[in-house]
Write a protein that holds these residues in place. Sequence first.
Motif, short mmCIF file in Angstrom:
data_model
loop_
_atom_site.label_atom_id
_atom_site.label_comp_id
_atom_site.label_asym_id
_atom_site.label_seq_id
_atom_site.Cartn_x
_atom_site.Cartn_y
_atom_site.Cartn_z
N ALA A 89 -49.81 17.27 43.91
CA ALA A 89 -50.23 16.33 44.49
C ALA A 89 -50.39 15.03 44.31
N LEU A 90 -50.07 15.17 42.65
CA LEU A 90 -50.85 13.81 42.18
C LEU A 90 -49.64 12.81 41.36
N ARG A 139 -48.16 13.00 30.54
CA ARG A 139 -48.72 12.32 31.60
C ARG A 139 -49.92 11.64 31.90
N ALA A 140 -51.09 12.25 31.96
CA ALA A 140 -52.03 12.57 31.54
C ALA A 140 -52.51 11.13 30.76
N GLN A 141 -51.69 10.90 29.43
CA GLN A 141 -51.70 9.56 28.66
C GLN A 141 -51.03 8.40 28.33
N ALA A 142 -50.84 8.83 29.51
CA ALA A 142 -49.00 7.83 29.53
C ALA A 142 -50.14 7.06 31.09
N ALA A 169 -55.91 8.79 37.25
CA ALA A 169 -55.96 9.03 35.36
C ALA A 169 -57.53 9.88 35.64
N THR A 170 -58.03 9.68 35.66
CA THR A 170 -59.03 10.47 35.14
C THR A 170 -59.30 11.80 36.39
N GLU A 171 -59.26 11.88 36.87
CA GLU A 171 -59.02 13.58 37.39
C GLU A 171 -57.57 14.19 37.16
N TYR A 172 -57.02 13.23 36.76
CA TYR A 172 -55.50 14.55 36.10
C TYR A 172 -55.57 14.62 34.90
#
Length: 235
Positions: A89-90, A139-142, A169-172
């Motif tokens: 979803a994210l 992707r989390a780092q990006a 970004a935090t949740e991801y």
Amino acid sequence: MATADQPTPTTPAPGAAPVRHKDNLPKGQLELATLGVAAATAWQASPLGDLLYKKKADFAAQAAAYHASIGTADTADDGISPAAQRLKALDKQVAKNLGFVKGYLAEDHDGEGDEAFYGEFGIVREGKNWQLPTARPARAQALAKLVAALAAHGYGPRKFGTAFWQPLATEYAQLAQASGTQRGAASAAVGAKNALEAPLRTVLRSLVLLIGAHYPDEDARRGTLRAFGFRKESY
């Protein structure tokens, strides 16, 4: 040399495949685990002795361990699903809204080449597309880079600025880390389960032969096999 009273011995034709006995052990892992526990319980109470390579008590523990591994693997795999669904979803939100960030850059840097700033925002080229990396850890780092770059370039107050991207970004990052840990645990659980399966099948096959050797009468043999959990009449 064969005589009139002796049948001529037959030999397999050259290249003929060896005769193989049909293996009727359950193919399903849960069914196999259930059979293993039933056979171990019956063997413990039976007058049949140990195999040379496997004692009754040891097989009881072996069957119980395999049965437990089925549940452990299933539970570990189930734990992945909620996190995986939320990450999907994210990812859709990222795909839908990253274009607005590109638009901000295009407005301010069209003449200078807005793509020159993409790297600072975590945007990379994958195939023909400029996007955030597909791999979840990357992707989390990006996303963290994107949030920092929005503030640095004055886009923080925009509609698709800091307030939009920071929670995402935090949740991801949290989900990607948790998902990676769960996948590692699930892989380990599945590996442990699979490693236990072949030895269990080996003992069960030996147990069928052991029963056959001690019960030459067909009815007695079939009855004993059924008592041990072997339900197929063709054993």
